[in-house]
Write a protein that holds these residues in place. Structure first.
Motif, PDB file in Angstrom:
ATOM      1  N   THR A   1      21.615   2.227  -6.964  1.00 15.07           N
ATOM      2  CA  THR A   1      21.315   3.011  -5.763  1.00 15.07           C
ATOM      3  C   THR A   1      19.815   3.256  -5.639  1.00 15.07           C
ATOM      4  N   MET A   2      19.173   3.556  -6.760  1.00 17.09           N
ATOM      5  CA  MET A   2      17.728   3.800  -6.727  1.00 17.09           C
ATOM      6  C   MET A   2      16.962   2.541  -6.340  1.00 17.09           C
ATOM      7  N   TYR A   3      17.407   1.390  -6.866  1.00 12.68           N
ATOM      8  CA  TYR A   3      16.776   0.128  -6.485  1.00 12.68           C
ATOM      9  C   TYR A   3      16.850  -0.062  -4.971  1.00 12.68           C
ATOM     10  N   ILE A   4      18.033   0.147  -4.433  1.00 12.29           N
ATOM     11  CA  ILE A   4      18.241  -0.060  -2.993  1.00 12.29           C
ATOM     12  C   ILE A   4      17.406   0.919  -2.183  1.00 12.29           C
TER      13      ILE A   4
ATOM     14  N   VAL B   1      11.607   8.951  -3.108  1.00  8.67           N
ATOM     15  CA  VAL B   1      12.990   8.655  -3.491  1.00  8.67           C
ATOM     16  C   VAL B   1      13.308   9.244  -4.863  1.00  8.67           C
ATOM     17  N   GLN B   2      12.359   9.158  -5.807  1.00  8.17           N
ATOM     18  CA  GLN B   2      12.607   9.681  -7.153  1.00  8.17           C
ATOM     19  C   GLN B   2      12.846  11.186  -7.132  1.00  8.17           C
TER      20      GLN B   2
ATOM     21  N   MET C   1       0.803  -1.216   0.000  1.00  7.07           N
ATOM     22  CA  MET C   1       0.000   0.000   0.000  1.00  7.07           C
ATOM     23  C   MET C   1       0.842   1.275   0.000  1.00  7.07           C
ATOM     24  N   VAL C   2       2.006   1.254   0.646  1.00  5.89           N
ATOM     25  CA  VAL C   2       2.786   2.476   0.816  1.00  5.89           C
ATOM     26  C   VAL C   2       3.731   2.742  -0.342  1.00  5.89           C
ATOM     27  N   GLN C   3       3.887   1.800  -1.253  1.00  3.31           N
ATOM     28  CA  GLN C   3       4.967   1.884  -2.240  1.00  3.31           C
ATOM     29  C   GLN C   3       4.903   3.112  -3.131  1.00  3.31           C
ATOM     30  N   ASN C   4       3.719   3.585  -3.511  1.00  2.00           N
ATOM     31  CA  ASN C   4       3.657   4.756  -4.389  1.00  2.00           C
ATOM     32  C   ASN C   4       4.231   6.000  -3.726  1.00  2.00           C
ATOM     33  N   ILE C   5       3.989   6.140  -2.436  1.00  2.00           N
ATOM     34  CA  ILE C   5       4.509   7.303  -1.705  1.00  2.00           C
ATOM     35  C   ILE C   5       6.017   7.232  -1.580  1.00  2.00           C
ATOM     36  N   THR C   6       6.529   6.096  -1.147  1.00  3.48           N
ATOM     37  CA  THR C   6       7.978   5.981  -0.919  1.00  3.48           C
ATOM     38  C   THR C   6       8.760   6.030  -2.226  1.00  3.48           C
ATOM     39  N   ARG C   7       8.230   5.406  -3.259  1.00  4.20           N
ATOM     40  CA  ARG C   7       8.931   5.429  -4.544  1.00  4.20           C
ATOM     41  C   ARG C   7       9.004   6.853  -5.094  1.00  4.20           C
ATOM     42  N   THR C   8       7.905   7.594  -5.001  1.00  2.00           N
ATOM     43  CA  THR C   8       7.888   8.985  -5.477  1.00  2.00           C
ATOM     44  C   THR C   8       8.845   9.841  -4.669  1.00  2.00           C
TER      45      THR C   8
END
Length: 360
Positions: A324-327, A313-314, A304-311
């Motif tokens: 590095t981005m993968y990690i 980091v981007q 559920m949280v992945q969209n927030i955390t991925r954005t």
């Protein structure tokens, strides 16, 4: 002490397929829409892993359909109020999801304010709080893109449950298998890929597939005890391991997508033995451990949280290398998912304590 009745194999698969979806999205974040598996994958060239990792969602639909059929099959009496019972079941499925849904969507909404979205966009985004993009509102644009599965699942269950409850034996034994074949045949013939099909058709097809898996697991369970051939029993026990491994391997290829519908059916055939605990690993109980159950619990908040955390980091680390981005994206998503779980768990404990104090 009563033994935990959860299926460790299914809990582990829940986590693995959650990770597959996450790594698919991270690869798309880094390499764009049209990327190929990294050079260690069968497809060669390019970068990224798990090109077809989004198919992990099919596992979640299958498990939802399976447990819905399993729940209904245990009910002995006729429904007193089919409408009330349907809404009660939907609420039961929504209740553990709702805290994450509200908190993460509100977080995404305020991030949108900071990033300068228009007033019209804000109004449209509010429809996500009610899962309305699942049926066409806001042009299918979710604040949490990965949450489309949850919304479609809930609407699908609201439609399927009353028919399943009213005609349980007929639905489980006949309608679900037939509709599964028809809907997957439609997706195979008319769509480039299962994940590229109409999402509501995909939802109904895979929920029906989950109900079919339940039906077959009941039948196979009875049949398995009557098999006298030792070599056939051994083949059937190892079959789910082979099928699931093959399906996970397929996710990291560039094989034509027109095989996806068949491969999802193949995955489901392996899950028949895993749910029924005739498979080698599920039967041995090797995964019936607290740590595996814990991983299964963490899959929902991580998903559920992945969209927030991925954005996040981007935006903050956009000039970093792909590795590095993968990690960063995977680590932040996993950590925030775990923290979210324990934060909400602590709030639930405080709520129960407050109720107990009031009663006393």
């Amino acid at each position: 002490m009563e033994k935990d009745k959860r299926n460790g194999t299914i809990e582990l698969l829940r986590f693995l397929f959650c990770m597959a979806v996450l790594f698919f999205h991270i690869s798309k974040d880094i390499y764009g829409e049209d990327w190929r598996p990294a050079e260690w994958g069968w497809g060669g060239g390019g970068g990224g892993v798990l090109r077809y990792g989004a198919l992990g969602v099919e596992f979640f639909f299958i498990t939802s359909g399976y447990f819905m059929a399993n729940s209904v099959s245990k009910l002995q009496s006729d429904p007193q109020s089919l409408v009330k019972e349907t809404w009660t079941y939907a609420w039961k499925k929504l209740k553990p999801i709702l805290p994450y849904h509200v908190i993460f969507n509100l977080t995404a909404f305020f991030i949108g304010i900071v990033r300068g979205h228009t007033f019209e966009e804000h109004i449209n985004r509010l429809s996500c709080l009610f899962f309305l993009p699942a049926v066409g509102f806001n042009d299918l644009q979710w604040m949490l893109g990965a949450e489309w599965y949850v919304g479609c699942m809930l609407f699908g269950m609201l439609i399927i449950y009353p028919f399943l409850r009213r005609w349980t034996d007929q639905f489980i034994g006949y309608f679900a298998p037939v509709l599964t074949i028809i809907l997957y045949g439609y997706m195979s013939y008319n769509c480039e890929a299962v994940m590229g099909s109409n999402r509501l058709i995909q939802t109904f097809g895979t929920l029906m597939l989950g109900i079919t898996v339940f039906s077959l697991s009941q039948y196979i369970g009875c049949l398995f005890d009557r098999i006298n051939s030792g070599w056939l029993r051994r083949i059937l026990r190892i079959y789910p391991l082979l099928v699931i491994t093959f399906f996970l391997a397929y996710m990291n290829t560039s094989i034509d997508t027109n095989v996806q519908a068949f491969l999802v059916l193949l995955l489901a055939s392996g899950l028949v033995f895993s749910f029924g605990k005739q498979g080698l690993l599920s039967r041995s109980g090797v995964f019936d451990k607290k740590v595996v159950y814990w991983l299964g619990k963490m899959s929902l908040p991580i998903y559920m949280v992945q969209n927030i955390t991925r954005t996040f980091v981007q935006v903050l680390f956009k000039n970093q290398t792909a590795v590095t981005m993968y990690i960063l994206e995977s680590a932040m998503t996993i950590v925030c998912g775990i923290l979210g779980y324990y934060l909400l768990d602590a709030l639930r404990v405080l709520k129960r304590k407050a109720k107990h104090d009031i009663v006393q």
